[in-house]
Scaffold this motif. Structure first.
Motif, mmCIF file in Angstrom:
data_model
loop_
_atom_site.group_PDB
_atom_site.id
_atom_site.type_symbol
_atom_site.label_atom_id
_atom_site.label_comp_id
_atom_site.label_asym_id
_atom_site.label_seq_id
_atom_site.Cartn_x
_atom_site.Cartn_y
_atom_site.Cartn_z
ATOM 1 N N GLN A 1 -26.076 -27.873 -4.161
ATOM 2 C CA GLN A 1 -25.125 -27.900 -5.266
ATOM 3 C C GLN A 1 -24.570 -26.485 -5.471
ATOM 4 N N THR A 2 -23.285 -26.386 -5.689
ATOM 5 C CA THR A 2 -22.653 -25.076 -5.845
ATOM 6 C C THR A 2 -21.736 -25.052 -7.066
ATOM 7 N N LYS A 3 -21.514 -23.826 -7.579
ATOM 8 C CA LYS A 3 -20.611 -23.637 -8.712
ATOM 9 C C LYS A 3 -20.134 -22.194 -8.728
ATOM 10 N N ALA A 4 -18.853 -21.992 -9.024
ATOM 11 C CA ALA A 4 -18.310 -20.641 -9.140
ATOM 12 C C ALA A 4 -18.822 -19.981 -10.407
ATOM 13 N N ALA A 5 -19.193 -18.702 -10.296
ATOM 14 C CA ALA A 5 -19.730 -17.964 -11.440
ATOM 15 C C ALA A 5 -19.190 -16.537 -11.402
ATOM 16 N N ALA A 6 -18.641 -16.083 -12.508
ATOM 17 C CA ALA A 6 -18.052 -14.738 -12.587
ATOM 18 C C ALA A 6 -19.149 -13.712 -12.831
ATOM 19 N N ILE A 7 -19.845 -13.353 -11.763
ATOM 20 C CA ILE A 7 -20.941 -12.384 -11.834
ATOM 21 C C ILE A 7 -20.441 -11.072 -11.252
ATOM 22 N N SER A 8 -20.256 -10.077 -12.086
ATOM 23 C CA SER A 8 -19.718 -8.796 -11.643
ATOM 24 C C SER A 8 -20.844 -7.853 -11.240
ATOM 25 N N VAL A 9 -20.507 -6.860 -10.421
ATOM 26 C CA VAL A 9 -21.491 -5.850 -10.036
ATOM 27 C C VAL A 9 -21.580 -4.789 -11.133
ATOM 28 N N GLY A 10 -22.707 -4.084 -11.153
ATOM 29 C CA GLY A 10 -22.873 -2.972 -12.071
ATOM 30 C C GLY A 10 -23.056 -3.362 -13.517
ATOM 31 N N ALA A 11 -23.506 -4.605 -13.775
ATOM 32 C CA ALA A 11 -23.732 -5.066 -15.146
ATOM 33 C C ALA A 11 -24.831 -6.111 -15.135
ATOM 34 N N TRP A 12 -25.594 -6.179 -16.227
ATOM 35 C CA TRP A 12 -26.623 -7.190 -16.361
ATOM 36 C C TRP A 12 -25.998 -8.528 -16.750
ATOM 37 N N HIS A 13 -26.486 -9.597 -16.127
ATOM 38 C CA HIS A 13 -26.071 -10.957 -16.459
ATOM 39 C C HIS A 13 -27.315 -11.823 -16.631
ATOM 40 N N HIS A 14 -27.267 -12.685 -17.629
ATOM 41 C CA HIS A 14 -28.362 -13.631 -17.837
ATOM 42 C C HIS A 14 -27.990 -14.945 -17.164
ATOM 43 N N LEU A 15 -28.837 -15.385 -16.230
ATOM 44 C CA LEU A 15 -28.575 -16.590 -15.450
ATOM 45 C C LEU A 15 -29.710 -17.589 -15.665
ATOM 46 N N VAL A 16 -29.335 -18.811 -15.992
ATOM 47 C CA VAL A 16 -30.312 -19.881 -16.205
ATOM 48 C C VAL A 16 -29.872 -21.109 -15.404
ATOM 49 N N ILE A 17 -30.830 -21.723 -14.711
ATOM 50 C CA ILE A 17 -30.590 -22.971 -13.992
ATOM 51 C C ILE A 17 -31.538 -24.022 -14.550
ATOM 52 N N THR A 18 -30.995 -25.174 -14.975
ATOM 53 C CA THR A 18 -31.823 -26.301 -15.375
ATOM 54 C C THR A 18 -31.550 -27.460 -14.426
ATOM 55 N N TYR A 19 -32.600 -28.227 -14.142
ATOM 56 C CA TYR A 19 -32.448 -29.361 -13.222
ATOM 57 C C TYR A 19 -33.592 -30.335 -13.442
ATOM 58 N N ASP A 20 -33.266 -31.621 -13.371
ATOM 59 C CA ASP A 20 -34.258 -32.684 -13.502
ATOM 60 C C ASP A 20 -34.215 -33.524 -12.235
ATOM 61 N N ALA A 21 -35.263 -33.405 -11.410
ATOM 62 C CA ALA A 21 -35.311 -34.100 -10.125
ATOM 63 C C ALA A 21 -35.923 -35.492 -10.232
ATOM 64 N N SER A 22 -36.091 -36.007 -11.443
ATOM 65 C CA SER A 22 -36.665 -37.341 -11.582
ATOM 66 C C SER A 22 -35.688 -38.428 -11.167
ATOM 67 N N ASP A 23 -34.415 -38.084 -11.053
ATOM 68 C CA ASP A 23 -33.381 -39.031 -10.615
ATOM 69 C C ASP A 23 -32.453 -38.300 -9.667
ATOM 70 N N LYS A 24 -32.232 -38.875 -8.486
ATOM 71 C CA LYS A 24 -31.404 -38.193 -7.492
ATOM 72 C C LYS A 24 -29.954 -38.046 -7.931
ATOM 73 N N ALA A 25 -29.542 -38.795 -8.966
ATOM 74 C CA ALA A 25 -28.173 -38.683 -9.460
ATOM 75 C C ALA A 25 -27.982 -37.473 -10.374
ATOM 76 N N ASN A 26 -29.067 -36.863 -10.838
ATOM 77 C CA ASN A 26 -28.956 -35.720 -11.751
ATOM 78 C C ASN A 26 -28.395 -34.504 -11.032
ATOM 79 N N ARG A 27 -27.712 -33.674 -11.780
ATOM 80 C CA ARG A 27 -27.143 -32.441 -11.240
ATOM 81 C C ARG A 27 -27.662 -31.250 -12.036
ATOM 82 N N ALA A 28 -27.777 -30.138 -11.348
ATOM 83 C CA ALA A 28 -28.199 -28.904 -12.015
ATOM 84 C C ALA A 28 -27.096 -28.414 -12.951
ATOM 85 N N ILE A 29 -27.510 -27.692 -13.969
ATOM 86 C CA ILE A 29 -26.574 -27.035 -14.893
ATOM 87 C C ILE A 29 -26.904 -25.556 -14.911
ATOM 88 N N ALA A 30 -25.874 -24.732 -14.858
ATOM 89 C CA ALA A 30 -26.055 -23.281 -14.908
ATOM 90 C C ALA A 30 -25.489 -22.729 -16.208
#
Length: 205
Positions: free
Chosen positions: A94-123
């Protein structure tokens, strides 16, 4: 809900051969099996501008089992954030565009529920939901992928993709995992606790 917290100090990786490996532990096995979350603060070093396929965090060994999170490609101003989870020894990529710049701190969180193959991750990037990921169709056949592939025997690694690299030129801090899907309010509370103290540890292992 079980939380595993790794460090409050930032660790720097040179993008050449630095990475950290942790041995398998039941505390972090199969965190996505019934819903899980990975949270981290990342800082891409200025010399990493435009670099691709750099690993952030993975629990996947040679790439056949488990999951990984990395920055796949770059098209200014966005990196393609990639999350991959093994199902029946196939990768649900699964992929998603994210505006992550260099030289700065970014908080990144990934959530995902694999109990159903239809579920998708959220960032979430800096507490804002990027929305659900898009599936790379060539990576996954939903018709024959019905079983979540355990990662219990796999080591946790930070700073590279799979056992052969590619390495990420970055800093990471406050890496944490939960065996539950955190909601948007909880993600925001973590983000609002402020950027990490930049107390560097070398990651030469």
């Amino acid at each position: 809900v079980r939380k595993t917290f790794f460090t409050t100090k930032s660790t720097e990786f040179d993008g050449v051969n630095d990475y950290i490996r942790a041995q398998p532990s039941t505390r972090i096995d199969n965190i996505f099996a019934s819903g899980g979350t990975v949270s981290m603060w990342i800082y891409l070093n200025p010399t990493a501008a435009g670099s691709t396929n750099g690993g952030l965090v993975q629990k996947t060994g040679d790439g056949t089992y488990g999951w990984n999170i990395f920055l796949e490609t770059y098209s200014a101003p966005n990196y393609t954030l990639r999350f991959s989870q093994a199902w029946d020894n196939e990768d649900l990529i699964q992929t998603k565009a994210a505006a992550i710049s260099v030289g700065a701190w970014h908080h990144l969180v990934i959530t995902y529920d694999a109990s159903d193959k239809a579920n998708r991750a959220i960032a979430y990037l800096n507490s804002s939901a990027i929305s659900s990921f898009d599936v790379v169709s060539s990576s996954y056949d939903a018709s024959d992928s019905t079983a979540y592939t355990t990662d219990a025997a796999q080591q946790l690694e930070v700073g590279r993709v799979n056992s052969s690299g590619t390495y990420q030129n970055f800093r990471i801090s406050d890496l944490a995992m939960w065996n539950a899907v955190l909601d948007a309010d909880t993600v925001a509370s973590i983000y609002n606790s402020a950027e990490p103290n930049d107390l560097l540890l070398a990651a030469s292992y």
